[in-house]
Design a protein around this motif. Structure first.
Motif, PDB file in Angstrom:
ATOM      1  N   CYS A  25      44.501  18.448  -9.234  1.00 19.21           N
ATOM      2  CA  CYS A  25      42.874  19.132  -8.521  1.00 19.21           C
ATOM      3  C   CYS A  25      41.971  17.575  -9.299  1.00 19.21           C
ATOM      4  O   CYS A  25      40.611  17.433  -7.958  1.00 19.21           O
ATOM      5  CB  CYS A  25      41.964  19.900  -9.942  1.00 19.21           C
ATOM      6  SG  CYS A  25      42.435  21.843  -9.035  1.00 19.21           S
ATOM      7  N   GLU A  31      37.100  20.966  -8.371  1.00 23.13           N
ATOM      8  CA  GLU A  31      36.330  21.530 -10.065  1.00 23.13           C
ATOM      9  C   GLU A  31      37.157  21.926 -10.751  1.00 23.13           C
ATOM     10  O   GLU A  31      37.575  22.973  -9.386  1.00 23.13           O
ATOM     11  CB  GLU A  31      35.264  22.248  -9.900  1.00 23.13           C
ATOM     12  CG  GLU A  31      34.673  22.007 -11.360  1.00 23.13           C
ATOM     13  CD  GLU A  31      32.909  22.540 -11.391  1.00 23.13           C
ATOM     14  OE1 GLU A  31      33.137  23.558 -12.116  1.00 23.13           O
ATOM     15  OE2 GLU A  31      32.120  21.968 -10.443  1.00 23.13           O
ATOM     16  N   GLU A  33      38.890  24.668 -14.120  1.00 22.10           N
ATOM     17  CA  GLU A  33      37.842  25.317 -15.337  1.00 22.10           C
ATOM     18  C   GLU A  33      39.147  26.006 -15.747  1.00 22.10           C
ATOM     19  O   GLU A  33      40.340  26.447 -14.887  1.00 22.10           O
ATOM     20  CB  GLU A  33      37.134  26.257 -14.801  1.00 22.10           C
ATOM     21  CG  GLU A  33      35.621  25.867 -14.485  1.00 22.10           C
ATOM     22  CD  GLU A  33      34.746  27.007 -14.642  1.00 22.10           C
ATOM     23  OE1 GLU A  33      34.932  27.505 -14.871  1.00 22.10           O
ATOM     24  OE2 GLU A  33      33.625  26.983 -14.456  1.00 22.10           O
ATOM     25  N   MET A  40      40.913  27.948 -13.178  1.00 24.67           N
ATOM     26  CA  MET A  40      39.636  28.459 -11.638  1.00 24.67           C
ATOM     27  C   MET A  40      39.885  27.202 -10.604  1.00 24.67           C
ATOM     28  O   MET A  40      39.690  26.003 -11.550  1.00 24.67           O
ATOM     29  CB  MET A  40      38.744  29.235 -11.829  1.00 24.67           C
ATOM     30  CG  MET A  40      37.878  29.288 -10.643  1.00 24.67           C
ATOM     31  SD  MET A  40      36.077  30.046 -11.806  1.00 24.67           S
ATOM     32  CE  MET A  40      36.883  31.604 -11.919  1.00 24.67           C
ATOM     33  N   LYS A  42      37.372  25.315  -7.504  1.00 22.65           N
ATOM     34  CA  LYS A  42      36.473  25.666  -6.789  1.00 22.65           C
ATOM     35  C   LYS A  42      36.922  24.711  -5.496  1.00 22.65           C
ATOM     36  O   LYS A  42      36.618  23.743  -5.562  1.00 22.65           O
ATOM     37  CB  LYS A  42      34.875  25.162  -8.012  1.00 22.65           C
ATOM     38  CG  LYS A  42      35.180  26.130  -9.162  1.00 22.65           C
ATOM     39  CD  LYS A  42      34.040  26.257  -9.851  1.00 22.65           C
ATOM     40  CE  LYS A  42      33.459  26.976 -10.758  1.00 22.65           C
ATOM     41  NZ  LYS A  42      31.848  26.742 -11.512  1.00 22.65           N
ATOM     42  N   GLU A  44      35.412  24.219  -2.203  1.00 20.55           N
ATOM     43  CA  GLU A  44      33.497  23.856  -0.801  1.00 20.55           C
ATOM     44  C   GLU A  44      33.552  24.881  -0.374  1.00 20.55           C
ATOM     45  O   GLU A  44      34.051  24.998   0.197  1.00 20.55           O
ATOM     46  CB  GLU A  44      33.261  22.268  -0.534  1.00 20.55           C
ATOM     47  CG  GLU A  44      32.196  22.174  -0.442  1.00 20.55           C
ATOM     48  CD  GLU A  44      31.578  20.952   0.285  1.00 20.55           C
ATOM     49  OE1 GLU A  44      31.025  20.150   1.316  1.00 20.55           O
ATOM     50  OE2 GLU A  44      32.381  19.849  -0.223  1.00 20.55           O
ATOM     51  N   GLU A  47      35.151  31.036  -1.937  1.00 20.09           N
ATOM     52  CA  GLU A  47      35.365  31.146  -3.284  1.00 20.09           C
ATOM     53  C   GLU A  47      35.870  30.250  -3.783  1.00 20.09           C
ATOM     54  O   GLU A  47      37.093  30.032  -3.982  1.00 20.09           O
ATOM     55  CB  GLU A  47      35.250  32.695  -3.159  1.00 20.09           C
ATOM     56  CG  GLU A  47      34.639  33.885  -2.814  1.00 20.09           C
ATOM     57  CD  GLU A  47      35.637  35.489  -2.712  1.00 20.09           C
ATOM     58  OE1 GLU A  47      36.681  34.963  -2.364  1.00 20.09           O
ATOM     59  OE2 GLU A  47      34.354  36.334  -2.118  1.00 20.09           O
ATOM     60  N   SER A  48      36.128  30.268  -5.077  1.00 20.53           N
ATOM     61  CA  SER A  48      36.460  29.656  -5.749  1.00 20.53           C
ATOM     62  C   SER A  48      38.666  30.284  -6.063  1.00 20.53           C
ATOM     63  O   SER A  48      38.396  31.618  -6.488  1.00 20.53           O
ATOM     64  CB  SER A  48      36.483  29.626  -7.774  1.00 20.53           C
ATOM     65  OG  SER A  48      34.854  28.985  -7.633  1.00 20.53           O
ATOM     66  N   THR A  61      37.876  32.525   1.644  1.00 19.36           N
ATOM     67  CA  THR A  61      38.189  31.298   2.855  1.00 19.36           C
ATOM     68  C   THR A  61      37.309  31.281   3.648  1.00 19.36           C
ATOM     69  O   THR A  61      37.221  29.941   3.668  1.00 19.36           O
ATOM     70  CB  THR A  61      38.899  30.721   2.690  1.00 19.36           C
ATOM     71  OG1 THR A  61      40.493  31.183   3.477  1.00 19.36           O
ATOM     72  CG2 THR A  61      40.172  30.693   0.996  1.00 19.36           C
ATOM     73  N   TYR A  71      44.431  25.231  -0.719  1.00 14.94           N
ATOM     74  CA  TYR A  71      44.468  26.760  -1.539  1.00 14.94           C
ATOM     75  C   TYR A  71      46.180  27.315  -1.509  1.00 14.94           C
ATOM     76  O   TYR A  71      47.059  27.991  -2.077  1.00 14.94           O
ATOM     77  CB  TYR A  71      43.160  28.013  -1.089  1.00 14.94           C
ATOM     78  CG  TYR A  71      42.115  27.562  -2.105  1.00 14.94           C
ATOM     79  CD1 TYR A  71      41.831  26.903  -2.708  1.00 14.94           C
ATOM     80  CD2 TYR A  71      40.956  28.483  -1.870  1.00 14.94           C
ATOM     81  CE1 TYR A  71      40.337  26.676  -3.173  1.00 14.94           C
ATOM     82  CE2 TYR A  71      40.197  28.442  -2.343  1.00 14.94           C
ATOM     83  CZ  TYR A  71      40.211  27.936  -3.163  1.00 14.94           C
ATOM     84  OH  TYR A  71      38.681  27.446  -4.576  1.00 14.94           O
TER      85      TYR A  71
END
Length: 89
Positions: A25, A31, A33, A40, A42, A44, A47-48, A61, A71
Motif C-alpha cells: 500500500c 491508504e 487502515e 482495509m 482504500k 480511488e 469501495e474499500s 469496483t 485488488y
C-alpha cells in the motif's frame, strides 16, 4: 453497472501478511487502515477492500482500472499467507 469481487480468506501468518500489505500500500500510494484482525485498503473511486484474518467479503469496483486489478492481485497474493478463494461477477 456493478462489478464485484467476492472472497473467502483464512490468513494463518497474520503479522507477515500485515507487513506485506503495509509495504504494498505504501508503494502504491494507497491508504491502509489496520485493526487486530482485519486490514482495509482504500482505492480511488471504488469501495474499500476489507480483508479479515478469517472470513468472507465482497467489494464493488465497478470494473474501474487499475484498482480492480490491484485488488485482485492483493487478494491472490494473500494466499501466500494462508488460503484464499476469489470469484468475480
Amino acid at each position: 453497472m456493478g462489478y464485484t469481487i467476492y472472497y473467502r480468506v483464512r490468513i494463518t501468518k497474520w503479522s507477515e501478511f500485515v507487513k506485506f500489505i503495509e509495504r504494498i500500500c505504501h508503494g502504491l500510494g494507497m491508504e491502509l487502515e489496520l485493526s487486530n484482525d482485519s486490514v482495509m485498503i482504500k482505492g480511488e473511486s471504488v469501495e474499500s477492500l476489507l480483508i479479515p484474518a478469517k472470513g468472507e467479503g465482497f467489494v464493488k469496483t465497478y470494473g474501474k482500472e487499475p484498482v480492480t486489478s490491484i485488488y485482485l492481485l492483493i487478494l491472490y497474493s494473500a494466499s501466500a499467507f494462508g488460503s484464499v478463494l476469489v470469484w468475480e461477477d
